[in-house]
Motif scaffolding. Structure first.
Motif, mmCIF file in Angstrom:
data_model
loop_
_atom_site.group_PDB
_atom_site.id
_atom_site.type_symbol
_atom_site.label_atom_id
_atom_site.label_comp_id
_atom_site.label_asym_id
_atom_site.label_seq_id
_atom_site.Cartn_x
_atom_site.Cartn_y
_atom_site.Cartn_z
ATOM 1 N N ARG A 1 -5.887 1.709 -3.969
ATOM 2 C CA ARG A 1 -6.996 1.178 -3.386
ATOM 3 C C ARG A 1 -6.938 -0.301 -3.521
ATOM 4 O O ARG A 1 -7.095 -0.793 -2.387
ATOM 5 C CB ARG A 1 -8.185 1.517 -4.268
ATOM 6 C CG ARG A 1 -9.671 0.904 -3.732
ATOM 7 C CD ARG A 1 -9.902 1.400 -1.787
ATOM 8 N NE ARG A 1 -10.826 0.427 -1.091
ATOM 9 C CZ ARG A 1 -11.740 0.810 -0.477
ATOM 10 N NH1 ARG A 1 -11.386 2.498 -0.636
ATOM 11 N NH2 ARG A 1 -12.461 0.341 0.035
ATOM 12 N N VAL B 1 -4.361 5.614 -8.266
ATOM 13 C CA VAL B 1 -4.938 6.042 -7.216
ATOM 14 C C VAL B 1 -5.971 4.693 -7.496
ATOM 15 O O VAL B 1 -6.068 4.313 -5.985
ATOM 16 C CB VAL B 1 -5.903 6.682 -7.634
ATOM 17 C CG1 VAL B 1 -7.308 7.226 -6.313
ATOM 18 C CG2 VAL B 1 -5.254 8.517 -7.066
ATOM 19 N N GLY B 2 -6.510 3.966 -7.914
ATOM 20 C CA GLY B 2 -7.000 2.452 -8.247
ATOM 21 C C GLY B 2 -5.875 1.497 -7.545
ATOM 22 O O GLY B 2 -6.702 0.593 -6.932
ATOM 23 N N THR B 3 -5.338 1.348 -8.482
ATOM 24 C CA THR B 3 -4.029 0.743 -7.789
ATOM 25 C C THR B 3 -3.820 0.607 -6.216
ATOM 26 O O THR B 3 -3.496 -0.657 -5.590
ATOM 27 C CB THR B 3 -2.947 0.813 -8.593
ATOM 28 O OG1 THR B 3 -3.080 0.292 -9.970
ATOM 29 C CG2 THR B 3 -2.106 -0.743 -8.807
ATOM 30 N N ASN C 1 -8.110 10.277 -3.465
ATOM 31 C CA ASN C 1 -9.033 10.115 -3.846
ATOM 32 C C ASN C 1 -9.414 10.381 -3.974
ATOM 33 O O ASN C 1 -10.885 11.452 -5.048
ATOM 34 C CB ASN C 1 -9.763 8.764 -2.975
ATOM 35 C CG ASN C 1 -10.709 7.782 -4.030
ATOM 36 O OD1 ASN C 1 -10.749 8.214 -4.846
ATOM 37 N ND2 ASN C 1 -12.057 7.472 -3.209
ATOM 38 N N PHE D 1 -4.217 8.269 1.298
ATOM 39 C CA PHE D 1 -4.848 7.681 0.369
ATOM 40 C C PHE D 1 -5.880 8.088 -0.022
ATOM 41 O O PHE D 1 -6.367 8.384 -0.872
ATOM 42 C CB PHE D 1 -5.193 6.379 0.210
ATOM 43 C CG PHE D 1 -6.536 5.849 -0.745
ATOM 44 C CD1 PHE D 1 -5.971 5.404 -1.505
ATOM 45 C CD2 PHE D 1 -7.439 5.499 -0.107
ATOM 46 C CE1 PHE D 1 -6.770 5.434 -3.428
ATOM 47 C CE2 PHE D 1 -8.511 5.073 -1.205
ATOM 48 C CZ PHE D 1 -8.389 4.814 -2.077
ATOM 49 N N ASN D 2 -6.964 8.859 0.861
ATOM 50 C CA ASN D 2 -8.335 9.471 1.005
ATOM 51 C C ASN D 2 -7.598 10.752 -0.073
ATOM 52 O O ASN D 2 -8.948 11.059 0.304
ATOM 53 C CB ASN D 2 -8.792 9.627 2.746
ATOM 54 C CG ASN D 2 -9.602 8.424 2.177
ATOM 55 O OD1 ASN D 2 -9.614 7.835 2.338
ATOM 56 N ND2 ASN D 2 -9.227 8.461 4.157
ATOM 57 N N ARG E 1 -6.396 8.031 -12.752
ATOM 58 C CA ARG E 1 -6.914 7.829 -11.925
ATOM 59 C C ARG E 1 -7.374 5.986 -11.409
ATOM 60 O O ARG E 1 -7.441 5.095 -11.176
ATOM 61 C CB ARG E 1 -8.536 7.277 -12.486
ATOM 62 C CG ARG E 1 -9.571 6.247 -12.288
ATOM 63 C CD ARG E 1 -10.841 6.588 -13.585
ATOM 64 N NE ARG E 1 -11.215 7.651 -13.454
ATOM 65 C CZ ARG E 1 -11.388 9.033 -14.580
ATOM 66 N NH1 ARG E 1 -10.780 8.343 -15.828
ATOM 67 N NH2 ARG E 1 -12.122 10.350 -14.446
ATOM 68 N N TYR F 1 -4.683 -1.255 -0.613
ATOM 69 C CA TYR F 1 -5.367 -0.870 0.289
ATOM 70 C C TYR F 1 -6.080 -2.144 0.690
ATOM 71 O O TYR F 1 -6.018 -2.943 1.601
ATOM 72 C CB TYR F 1 -5.775 -0.050 0.476
ATOM 73 C CG TYR F 1 -7.016 0.732 1.545
ATOM 74 C CD1 TYR F 1 -6.593 0.683 2.588
ATOM 75 C CD2 TYR F 1 -8.608 -0.296 1.561
ATOM 76 C CE1 TYR F 1 -7.720 1.477 4.105
ATOM 77 C CE2 TYR F 1 -9.183 0.728 2.981
ATOM 78 C CZ TYR F 1 -8.531 1.610 4.068
ATOM 79 O OH TYR F 1 -9.092 1.518 5.087
ATOM 80 N N ASP F 2 -6.848 -2.730 -0.024
ATOM 81 C CA ASP F 2 -8.072 -3.666 0.712
ATOM 82 C C ASP F 2 -7.490 -5.085 0.536
ATOM 83 O O ASP F 2 -7.967 -6.249 1.212
ATOM 84 C CB ASP F 2 -8.881 -4.156 -0.878
ATOM 85 C CG ASP F 2 -9.840 -2.496 -1.031
ATOM 86 O OD1 ASP F 2 -10.312 -1.528 -0.192
ATOM 87 O OD2 ASP F 2 -10.687 -2.737 -2.124
ATOM 88 N N PHE G 1 1.007 -1.136 0.177
ATOM 89 C CA PHE G 1 -0.384 -0.107 0.165
ATOM 90 C C PHE G 1 1.090 0.947 0.321
ATOM 91 O O PHE G 1 0.958 2.608 -0.751
ATOM 92 C CB PHE G 1 -0.514 -0.462 1.246
ATOM 93 C CG PHE G 1 -1.946 1.093 0.916
ATOM 94 C CD1 PHE G 1 -2.552 1.533 0.117
ATOM 95 C CD2 PHE G 1 -2.199 1.449 2.446
ATOM 96 C CE1 PHE G 1 -3.719 2.516 0.417
ATOM 97 C CE2 PHE G 1 -2.543 2.565 2.764
ATOM 98 C CZ PHE G 1 -3.951 3.090 1.546
ATOM 99 N N GLU H 1 -3.719 5.950 5.568
ATOM 100 C CA GLU H 1 -4.963 5.694 5.181
ATOM 101 C C GLU H 1 -5.499 7.147 4.441
ATOM 102 O O GLU H 1 -6.460 7.616 3.323
ATOM 103 C CB GLU H 1 -6.391 5.360 5.689
ATOM 104 C CG GLU H 1 -7.493 5.248 5.092
ATOM 105 C CD GLU H 1 -8.196 4.044 6.733
ATOM 106 O OE1 GLU H 1 -9.540 3.765 6.573
ATOM 107 O OE2 GLU H 1 -8.075 5.075 7.511
#
Length: 110
Positions: free
Chosen positions: A32, A28-30, A65, A61-62, A25, A35-36, A4, A58
Protein backbone atom coordinates in the motif's frame (compact mmCIF):
# COMPACT_ATOMS: atom_id res chain seq x y z
CA UNK A 1 5.01 1.56 -10.77
CA UNK A 2 7.99 -0.77 -10.43
CA UNK A 3 8.22 -0.64 -6.61
CA UNK A 4 4.49 -1.40 -6.36
CA UNK A 5 4.90 -4.41 -8.62
CA UNK A 6 7.88 -5.58 -6.57
CA UNK A 7 5.93 -5.38 -3.31
CA UNK A 8 3.01 -7.30 -4.81
CA UNK A 9 5.44 -9.95 -6.04
CA UNK A 10 6.81 -10.15 -2.49
CA UNK A 11 3.33 -10.90 -1.16
CA UNK A 12 2.76 -13.50 -3.87
CA UNK A 13 6.12 -15.15 -3.29
CA UNK A 14 5.63 -15.37 0.45
CA UNK A 15 2.26 -17.06 -0.01
CA UNK A 16 4.02 -19.91 -1.80
CA UNK A 17 5.85 -20.91 1.38
CA UNK A 18 3.30 -19.92 4.00
CA UNK A 19 2.61 -16.80 5.97
CA UNK A 20 1.12 -15.81 9.31
CA UNK A 21 -1.46 -13.04 9.62
CA UNK A 22 0.87 -10.40 11.07
CA UNK A 23 3.47 -10.95 8.34
CA UNK A 24 0.78 -10.89 5.66
CA UNK A 25 -0.67 -7.68 7.09
CA UNK A 26 2.79 -6.09 7.04
CA UNK A 27 3.46 -7.14 3.45
CA UNK A 28 0.09 -5.87 2.21
CA UNK A 29 0.70 -2.64 4.13
CA UNK A 30 4.11 -2.25 2.49
CA UNK A 31 2.48 -2.74 -0.91
CA UNK A 32 0.00 0.00 0.00
CA UNK A 33 2.84 2.38 0.80
CA UNK A 34 4.39 1.66 -2.61
CA UNK A 35 0.99 2.21 -4.25
CA UNK A 36 0.60 5.56 -2.52
CA UNK A 37 3.99 6.66 -3.86
CA UNK A 38 3.07 6.12 -7.52
CA UNK A 39 3.41 9.35 -9.50
CA UNK A 40 0.11 9.30 -11.36
CA UNK A 41 1.13 12.11 -13.70
CA UNK A 42 4.26 10.25 -14.78
CA UNK A 43 2.38 7.00 -15.22
CA UNK A 44 -0.41 8.74 -17.11
CA UNK A 45 2.06 9.95 -19.71
CA UNK A 46 3.25 6.40 -20.35
CA UNK A 47 0.50 5.53 -22.84
CA UNK A 48 -1.21 2.24 -22.10
CA UNK A 49 0.64 1.72 -18.83
CA UNK A 50 -2.32 2.60 -16.63
CA UNK A 51 -4.98 0.42 -18.28
CA UNK A 52 -2.62 -2.42 -19.20
CA UNK A 53 -0.48 -2.57 -16.06
CA UNK A 54 -1.68 -0.19 -13.37
CA UNK A 55 -5.28 -1.34 -13.27
CA UNK A 56 -4.23 -4.99 -13.05
CA UNK A 57 -1.79 -4.25 -10.24
CA UNK A 58 -4.39 -2.22 -8.38
CA UNK A 59 -6.89 -5.07 -8.77
CA UNK A 60 -4.26 -7.52 -7.48
CA UNK A 61 -3.65 -5.30 -4.46
CA UNK A 62 -7.40 -5.10 -3.84
CA UNK A 63 -7.63 -8.90 -3.91
CA UNK A 64 -4.79 -9.22 -1.40
CA UNK A 65 -6.41 -6.58 0.79
CA UNK A 66 -9.80 -8.31 0.59
CA UNK A 67 -8.17 -11.56 1.72
CA UNK A 68 -6.58 -9.68 4.62
CA UNK A 69 -9.97 -8.33 5.67
CA UNK A 70 -11.56 -11.79 5.54
CA UNK A 71 -8.68 -13.32 7.51
CA UNK A 72 -8.65 -10.56 10.14
CA UNK A 73 -12.40 -10.75 10.70
CA UNK A 74 -12.22 -14.51 11.12
CA UNK A 75 -9.41 -14.27 13.67
CA UNK A 76 -11.48 -11.76 15.64
CA UNK A 77 -14.52 -14.08 15.59
CA UNK A 78 -14.31 -16.80 18.22
CA UNK A 79 -16.63 -19.05 16.19
CA UNK A 80 -14.68 -18.75 12.95
CA UNK A 81 -12.28 -21.47 11.87
CA UNK A 82 -9.74 -20.04 9.42
CA UNK A 83 -9.05 -23.34 7.69
CA UNK A 84 -12.70 -24.33 7.24
CA UNK A 85 -14.49 -20.99 7.03
CA UNK A 86 -12.27 -18.62 5.09
CA UNK A 87 -9.14 -20.28 3.70
CA UNK A 88 -10.82 -21.31 0.42
CA UNK A 89 -12.01 -17.70 -0.09
CA UNK A 90 -8.56 -16.35 0.69
CA UNK A 91 -6.88 -18.80 -1.67
CA UNK A 92 -9.24 -17.76 -4.46
CA UNK A 93 -8.38 -14.10 -3.88
CA UNK A 94 -4.65 -14.90 -3.75
CA UNK A 95 -4.87 -16.87 -6.99
CA UNK A 96 -6.71 -14.02 -8.68
CA UNK A 97 -4.06 -11.56 -7.51
CA UNK A 98 -1.28 -13.81 -8.80
CA UNK A 99 -2.91 -14.05 -12.23
CA UNK A 100 -3.33 -10.27 -12.39
CA UNK A 101 0.32 -9.72 -11.47
CA UNK A 102 1.38 -12.14 -14.21
CA UNK A 103 -0.82 -10.35 -16.76
CA UNK A 104 0.61 -6.97 -15.74
CA UNK A 105 4.18 -8.26 -16.01
CA UNK A 106 3.45 -9.69 -19.45
CA UNK A 107 2.42 -6.22 -20.62
CA UNK A 108 5.72 -4.77 -19.39
CA UNK A 109 7.85 -7.08 -21.48
CA UNK A 110 9.00 -5.68 -24.85
Amino acid sequence: MGPFLTKLEDVDSRLNVGVVLDDYRTRVGTARVAYDKIDIKAVGSAGDCVPQVGVRLEDAFNAYNAALTVWSKCVDDYNCDVDKDVLPKMRAKWAKAGRLIDKAKAKLKP
